[in-house]
Design an enzyme around this catalytic site. Structure first.
Site, PDB file in Angstrom:
ATOM      1  N   SER A  63      -7.549 -25.365 -15.130  1.00 51.89           N
ATOM      2  CA  SER A  63      -6.214 -24.963 -15.601  1.00 51.89           C
ATOM      3  C   SER A  63      -5.470 -24.025 -14.658  1.00 51.89           C
ATOM      4  CB  SER A  63      -6.313 -24.307 -16.976  1.00 51.89           C
ATOM      5  OG  SER A  63      -6.554 -25.286 -17.938  1.00 51.89           O
ATOM      6  N   LYS A  66      -2.305 -25.373 -13.452  1.00 52.97           N
ATOM      7  CA  LYS A  66      -1.087 -25.346 -14.276  1.00 52.97           C
ATOM      8  C   LYS A  66      -0.031 -24.410 -13.672  1.00 52.97           C
ATOM      9  CE  LYS A  66      -3.573 -26.710 -18.416  1.00 52.97           C
ATOM     10  NZ  LYS A  66      -4.474 -26.334 -19.495  1.00 52.97           N
ATOM     11  N   TYR A 190      -2.524 -35.346 -14.690  1.00 50.18           N
ATOM     12  CA  TYR A 190      -3.078 -34.119 -15.296  1.00 50.18           C
ATOM     13  C   TYR A 190      -4.574 -33.988 -14.987  1.00 50.18           C
ATOM     14  CZ  TYR A 190      -4.624 -30.766 -18.790  1.00 50.18           C
ATOM     15  OH  TYR A 190      -5.213 -29.679 -19.400  1.00 50.18           O
ATOM     16  N   TYR A 242      -4.781 -17.959 -22.891  1.00 47.06           N
ATOM     17  CA  TYR A 242      -4.748 -18.504 -24.263  1.00 47.06           C
ATOM     18  C   TYR A 242      -4.916 -17.398 -25.303  1.00 47.06           C
ATOM     19  CZ  TYR A 242      -5.910 -22.055 -20.899  1.00 47.06           C
ATOM     20  OH  TYR A 242      -5.926 -22.811 -19.768  1.00 47.06           O
ATOM     21  N   VAL A 260     -11.406 -23.627 -16.923  1.00 41.27           N
ATOM     22  CA  VAL A 260     -12.747 -23.779 -17.492  1.00 41.27           C
ATOM     23  C   VAL A 260     -13.812 -24.123 -16.440  1.00 41.27           C
ATOM     24  CG1 VAL A 260     -12.039 -24.275 -19.867  1.00 41.27           C
ATOM     25  CG2 VAL A 260     -12.310 -26.169 -18.228  1.00 41.27           C
TER      26      VAL A 260
END
Ligand code: GLN
Length: 313
Positions: A63, A66, A190, A242, A260
């Site tokens: 991530s 992102k 993605y 998050y 992760v």
């Protein structure tokens, strides 16, 4: 301030806790990574990179990608991107679907999976998935000054094979008419952006633009507009971890983004970009040892985006 010494001390102090946390087994290829890996790289705008441990070993950035895709989607779409994705912390796990129905397919922010599926869609724009992936790969290679940056296709396939949750999110958003491209095309980008394999050294160098108003201070390459870099830092601070973002801001005090794969990228505007890697995660998917390392570096350097003193040039 001797930054190399701070990086070395941090690595040495924490090294006996290697292996703490849990691997991201929901992506089978990530469950095979050696849990004892531990790396730190701290890059400063003058071009120096201070490293410790496995800092030249590539890992799955997941991530953290992102952040780069958001920067590029913003450059392509401008402020219109914010019609499709919000800017508020979600307080929910990274792969949560609950808010999507109530909020009509507009994800809370670009760093949860649903939000990143939207930014990926807008980053693809009208080019098709292959051109978008090639563009991102070339850009990251340039920023890292290293053509060895690559996509681990095995990790991408592994995630795609186990990708029911991300497919659910993407189809749910598509049902509200909020994707420009077909779901499978968006997900094919993605999954590959998540599977970029980069070392801490490459990641820290690539990310200096966040600490330097959008421009890589070493090569002069512009990644994004200065105000956008500032805003991406704001979103990293509020949403980068998050349902663990508050804790990370409290303990570390830097804008950061977890993945992760066990990497965390942190930017300290005007000072440095730091990448850490240790594969064991806490319950929110943030590297346990990585967060400890960044907290220690924050205390040792006195750097914090909340401290006027340390941010003075
Ligand atoms: N590729 C991962 C997923 O979509 C990224 C999650 C993460 O790194 N937090 O589940």
């Amino acid at each position: 301030m001797n930054l190399q010494q701070i990086v070395d001390d941090t690595w040495n102090t924490l090294a006996d806790q290697r292996g703490c946390g849990t691997l991201a087994t929901y992506i089978p290829a990530l469950a095979e990574v050696d849990p004892n890996k531990f790396a730190i790289a701290l890059a400063t705008p003058d071009g120096a990179v201070h490293c410790a441990g496995d800092a030249d070993e590539p890992f799955s950035i997941q991530s953290i990608s992102k952040v780069f895709v958001l920067a590029q989607a913003l450059e392509r779409q401008g402020p219109a991107l914010w019609d499709a994705v919000g800017r508020e912390p979600s307080g929910d796990p990274f792969n949560s679907i609950v808010q999507l129905e109530r909020e009509k397919g507009i994800p809370r922010n670009p760093f949860i999976n649903s939000g990143a599926i939207v930014t990926t869609d807008r980053f693809i724009d009208d080019r098709g998935p292959e051109d978008a992936v090639t563009d991102l790969l070339q850009r990251l290679r340039r920023m890292a000054r290293d053509d060895a940056v690559t996509i681990d296709e095995r990790v991408a396939r592994s995630e795609s094979d186990a990708g029911a949750r991300n497919r659910s999110l993407a189809f749910f958003i598509a049902d509200f008419g909020r994707l420009l491209n077909p779901v499978e095309e968006v997900l094919s980008v993605y999954f590959r952006q998540c599977a970029f394999a980069m070392s801490c050294r490459q990641l820290a160098e690539t990310s200096l633009f966040l600490a330097s108003d959008g421009t890589d201070p070493v090569s002069g390459q512009v990644m994004c507009d200065p105000i956008r870099a500032r805003r991406i830092n704001a979103l990293m601070l509020l949403c980068g971890h998050y349902d663990n973002s508050g804790q990370f801001a409290f303990e570390v005090g830097f804008p950061g983004k977890s993945g992760v794969g066990g990497g965390i990228l942190a930017s300290i505007p005007g000072k440095a970009a730091i990448a850490v890697w240790s594969p064991g995660l806490n319950r929110s998917g943030t590297s346990m040892l990585g967060a400890m390392a960044l907290g220690r570096i924050a205390r040792q350097t006195g750097w914090s985006v909340f401290s006027g003193e340390s941010m003075r040039h």
